[in-house]
Design an enzyme around this catalytic site. Structure first.
Site, PDB file in Angstrom:
ATOM      1  N   ASP A   1       9.496   2.800  -0.475  1.00 34.08           N
ATOM      2  CA  ASP A   1       8.375   3.480   0.329  1.00 34.08           C
ATOM      3  C   ASP A   1       8.461   3.082   1.725  1.00 34.08           C
ATOM      4  OD1 ASP A   1       4.844   3.575   0.373  1.00 34.08           O
ATOM      5  OD2 ASP A   1       6.104   4.198   1.655  1.00 34.08           O
ATOM      6  N   TYR A  24       0.698  -1.145  -0.023  1.00 38.79           N
ATOM      7  CA  TYR A  24      -0.021   0.162   0.022  1.00 38.79           C
ATOM      8  C   TYR A  24       0.817   1.116  -0.076  1.00 38.79           C
ATOM      9  CZ  TYR A  24      -3.227   3.584   1.743  1.00 38.79           C
ATOM     10  OH  TYR A  24      -4.113   4.518   1.699  1.00 38.79           O
ATOM     11  N   LYS A  53       4.578   9.463   8.813  1.00 42.53           N
ATOM     12  CA  LYS A  53       4.674   8.812  10.019  1.00 42.53           C
ATOM     13  C   LYS A  53       5.578   9.332  11.191  1.00 42.53           C
ATOM     14  CE  LYS A  53       2.408   4.910   8.059  1.00 42.53           C
ATOM     15  NZ  LYS A  53       1.157   4.870   8.543  1.00 42.53           N
TER      16      LYS A  53
END
Ligand code: KE4
Length: 425
Positions: free
Chosen positions: A237, A142, A265
């Site tokens: 990623d 994702y 994050k």
């Protein structure tokens, strides 16, 4: 009716699904989501005053734990100087210097406001600097919700992705090619067929959005080799793994250098921050230095930078935290693995450093297909037991557990005891 139930009842009338991000709705576990009122260290407190040991950590940002004094103090100081200027600030220069110092492969970096924005922008930069259109991504990885990333495998014949969400025109995914995680021959076939058209390969160096799936030996190395051979941009990623597996993230942990890397994050310390960066000759195509346009009103926001700088500076100055997280991970995930063995549970445990996942399947989980053999009903029953005993897990089989520096040996022992009581029944 609990306060969470009351709040959810109203929320669903005004917010799609009652939440501002789908996974929070507890849909796959069929419960009312807990509305969280506060958090401190490794613990959450919900709107009814129930306390939970937290293994989500806001889906990764809270690597040091919630509401750490060092972050709060810097945020408070920043707030008093004004919340947003829409102008360049010293904090952004400090953040860029810190990230480039912690990650040798990053020569330039651009701040954005989310992981989605970081990925969307990195892909545009890769397309802009190569003049190519196609992207390879992996099933089960994702990368946020930008159109080109919301794809699922097309028919057997097609290798191009088809939209995995309504509202995404086929044209947005026609250049997204799908491969299977850990399947190098499949990637080689795509390069044989489309090599000179492939702008980038984007990969989660550790798959953490299909549960946790580790790169098999040689997988990342071969991706690096294929991208170099084809002058394709390799994008890691690292929105989850960045600054979590090591100071230099997965690039340091696995010793592989990507051309571009995306962050989120942890670099925001709990505030909305994303970033993308990497090789100078690629990043210099980004406006206003180059012709690839990307912008954001709140990019590099001073309060968000204060939170991110506080957390990242601490991690940079206290690398021993990574050893502690590694040991805590061994205790927790190693303990779960031993329990599965001793109780002969039809489960698998995948873990690396502070990330881990218990899959309810007897089959080794090495990609999205094998992850999907998991018994999600068995997971749901386990989730409910853990929540009822004060342990807050991701409400989905296909997410990760996140340890923080605030989780104690006692917390881990309590977790293992609670699991044991459940499984030995
Ligand atoms: P955001 O746009 O949510 O900040 O980041 C998107 C993203 C990009 N890349 C990776 C590897 C990610 O894991 C994410 C977001 N992770 C999910 C957790 N599985 C966020 C939780 C949510 O969607 O609410």
């Amino acid at each position: 009716m609990t306060r969470s139930e009351q709040l959810f009842q109203e929320a669903v009338t005004r917010i799609p699904g009652g939440v501002n991000s789908p996974v929070r709705a507890f849909g796959s576990v069929g419960l009312t989501p807990r509305f969280i009122a506060s958090a401190k260290g490794a613990y959450l407190t919900d709107a009814d005053g129930n306390q939970y040991l937290d293994y989500i950590g806001s889906w990764g940002p809270m690597i040091l734990g919630h509401a750490t004094p060092l972050v709060l103090q810097k945020v408070e100081e920043a707030c008093r100087k004004g919340l947003s200027f829409g102008a360049a600030t010293e904090a952004e220069v400090d953040m860029a210097r810190l990230i480039c110092g912690m990650v040798p492969s990053v020569e330039m970096v651009r701040m954005v406001n989310s992981g989605t924005e970081a990925v969307m922008s990195a892909i545009r930069a890769a397309r802009g600097c190569t003049g190519r259109d196609k992207i390879i991504k992996f099933e089960g990885c994702y990368h946020g919700h930008s159109d080109a990333m919301l794809v699922k495998a097309g028919s057997g014949v097609m290798t191009a992705g088809v939209p995995d969400s309504s509202g995404v025109p086929a044209g947005c995914t026609q250049d997204t090619l799908l491969a299977v995680y850990n399947d190098i021959p499949g990637v080689e076939r795509l390069f044989e067929e489309f090599g000179s058209e492939i702008a980038a390969v984007i990969v989660e160096p550790v798959g953490a959005n299909m549960g946790v799936v580790l790169p098999q030996k040689g997988f990342l190395e071969k991706l690096r080799e294929l991208c170099t051979q084809n002058e394709t941009v390799l994008i890691f990623d690292e929105v989850i793994t960045g600054f979590r597996l090591a100071r230099g993230g997965a690039q340091e942990y696995y010793g592989i250098e990507a051309d571009l890397v995306t962050y989120g994050k942890i670099i925001g310390g709990g505030m909305p921050v994303g970033a993308y960066g990497g090789k100078r000759e690629i990043m210099e195509v980004v406006a206003p230095a180059g012709s690839v346009y990307q912008a954001g009103t709140l990019s590099g926001n001073p309060v968000a930078m204060a939170a991110g700088l506080a957390q990242l500076t601490y991690l940079n100055e206290h690398p021993e935290v990574y050893g502690q997280l590694e040991q805590a991970g061994e205790k927790l995930y190693g303990g779960i693995k031993a329990m599965c063995r001793d109780l002969k549970l039809p489960c698998q445990v995948n873990h690396v450093a502070s990330l881990g996942c218990l899959f309810f399947t007897p089959e080794p989980v090495t990609d999205y297909r094998s992850a999907k053999t998991s018994d999600t009903e068995a997971f749901r029953r386990y989730f409910v037991h853990m929540l009822e005993h004060g342990i807050y897990l991701a409400p989905s089989q296909f997410e990760a557990m996140f340890l923080s520096a605030s989780h104690t040996e006692e917390d881990i022992r309590f977790t293992l005891d609670t699991m044991h009581k459940y499984f030995e029944k």
